[in-house]
Design an enzyme around this catalytic site. Structure first.
Site, PDB file in Angstrom:
ATOM      1  N   SER A   1       6.220  -2.259 -23.104  1.00 31.21           N
ATOM      2  CA  SER A   1       5.719  -3.591 -22.755  1.00 31.21           C
ATOM      3  C   SER A   1       4.869  -4.149 -23.893  1.00 31.21           C
ATOM      4  O   SER A   1       4.523  -3.439 -24.837  1.00 31.21           O
ATOM      5  CB  SER A   1       4.884  -3.528 -21.469  1.00 31.21           C
ATOM      6  OG  SER A   1       3.602  -2.970 -21.739  1.00 31.21           O
TER       7      SER A   1
ATOM      8  N   SER B   1       1.699  -5.250 -23.771  1.00 30.81           N
ATOM      9  CA  SER B   1       0.286  -5.342 -23.414  1.00 30.81           C
ATOM     10  C   SER B   1      -0.655  -4.999 -24.562  1.00 30.81           C
ATOM     11  O   SER B   1      -1.843  -5.332 -24.508  1.00 30.81           O
ATOM     12  CB  SER B   1      -0.022  -4.432 -22.219  1.00 30.81           C
ATOM     13  OG  SER B   1       0.079  -3.065 -22.576  1.00 30.81           O
TER      14      SER B   1
ATOM     15  N   LYS C   1      -3.351   2.097 -23.158  1.00 32.16           N
ATOM     16  CA  LYS C   1      -4.299   0.994 -23.337  1.00 32.16           C
ATOM     17  C   LYS C   1      -5.381   1.432 -24.324  1.00 32.16           C
ATOM     18  O   LYS C   1      -5.446   2.582 -24.747  1.00 32.16           O
ATOM     19  CB  LYS C   1      -4.968   0.614 -22.001  1.00 32.16           C
ATOM     20  CG  LYS C   1      -4.020   0.266 -20.872  1.00 32.16           C
ATOM     21  CD  LYS C   1      -3.290  -1.055 -21.076  1.00 32.16           C
ATOM     22  CE  LYS C   1      -2.327  -1.344 -19.920  1.00 32.16           C
ATOM     23  NZ  LYS C   1      -1.540  -2.570 -20.144  1.00 32.16           N
TER      24      LYS C   1
ATOM     25  N   SER D   1      -1.892  -8.190 -19.829  1.00 33.20           N
ATOM     26  CA  SER D   1      -2.141  -6.754 -19.711  1.00 33.20           C
ATOM     27  C   SER D   1      -2.694  -6.444 -18.329  1.00 33.20           C
ATOM     28  O   SER D   1      -3.726  -6.984 -17.918  1.00 33.20           O
ATOM     29  CB  SER D   1      -3.142  -6.300 -20.780  1.00 33.20           C
ATOM     30  OG  SER D   1      -3.513  -4.951 -20.587  1.00 33.20           O
TER      31      SER D   1
END
Length: 251
Positions: A42, A44, A105, A197
């Site tokens: 993704s 994010s 993250k 995100s």
């Protein structure tokens, strides 16, 4: 004569089986103890990590938990040989909601920190994190259209820095939040693509991450291919590989 040939064939087959078993054991040990490959599915963490990046995650960076092993067998609880993440690390972890989905993250909050976003600016313990406007970043919006968005250089109190983007400026849903107090033994995670995100700001879906759920620290990009390109159509790699991202350190 025939017996001798058959015996040699059996010995050769057994040697091949042993080599395969040894190779599998080495692969399991490396994946469990040292490094795990991980791909970015993704956007994010844009602009730091892109869809199509493949990277190595160091398993030893934070010590080991049950999530360090494939399928997270419940052999023990907590962490052994543990080491705390540093603010600014990009970490892979198991989603607390199900303890199985891999997420990646940036660590922005440590145990005891008070985290808040005000007008798009990250605040740590009541102080705004330094944010410097730099050039625009070319990306795609939620409808897949190419667009230029604001890019900022964000610098943490310890001096470490990275880049973030704001797809919707400073007025998106998560650009103004309540104050989150990071619980003991937990970490607060956010993506660098702040308006795209799902992270610790969303307590219903991610929330704060227990230390036990940490898998490892992202270290280096070993391969990168354009979004939408097929990994298996290797004859098309020359035109789709992002050569400038190969072996790039992650920070």
């Amino acid at each position: 004569m025939g017996v001798t040939v058959k015996k040699k064939e059996e010995e050769g087959l057994w040697e091949t089986i042993k080599v395969i078993i040894q190779a599998l054991l080495i692969a399991v040990v490396v994946r469990t103890v040292l490094f795990q490959p991980f791909n970015i599915p993704s956007g994010s963490l844009i602009p730091t990590l892109l869809i199509g990046d493949y990277l190595f995650v160091s398993k030893y960076a934070y010590g080991y938990s049950k999530h360090s092993m494939p399928f997270s067998p419940p052999l023990f609880s907590g962490r052994i040989f543990g080491s705390e993440p540093k603010r600014g690390d990009i970490a892979v972890f198991k989603l607390p909601k199900d303890n199985s989905t891999d997420y990646i993250k940036r660590v922005v909050g440590l145990p005891g920190d008070r985290i808040q976003v005000i007008g798009g600016v990250l605040h740590i313990n009541g102080q705004p994190v330094q944010r410097e406007r730099v050039d625009d970043y070319q990306t795609v919006d939620e409808y897949g259209r190419s667009t230029a968005v604001p890019r900022y250089k964000e610098t943490f109190p310890d001096g470490s820095s990275h880049f973030v983007i704001e797809l919707k400026g400073d007025r998106a849903y998560w650009d103004n939040t309540e104050v989150y107090t990071v619980k003991p033994g937990h970490y607060f995670m956010m993506g660098d693509n702040r308006d795209n995100s799902t992270d610790s700001r969303d307590e219903a879906n991610v929330g704060q991450v227990p230390a036990e759920n940490l898998v490892g620290r992202a270290e280096i990009i070993f391969f990168s291919i354009d979004e939408g390109a097929s990994l298996w159509r290797f004859w098309e790699w020359p035109q789709h590989i992002r050569w400038n991202r190969l072996f790039e350190r992650i920070h």
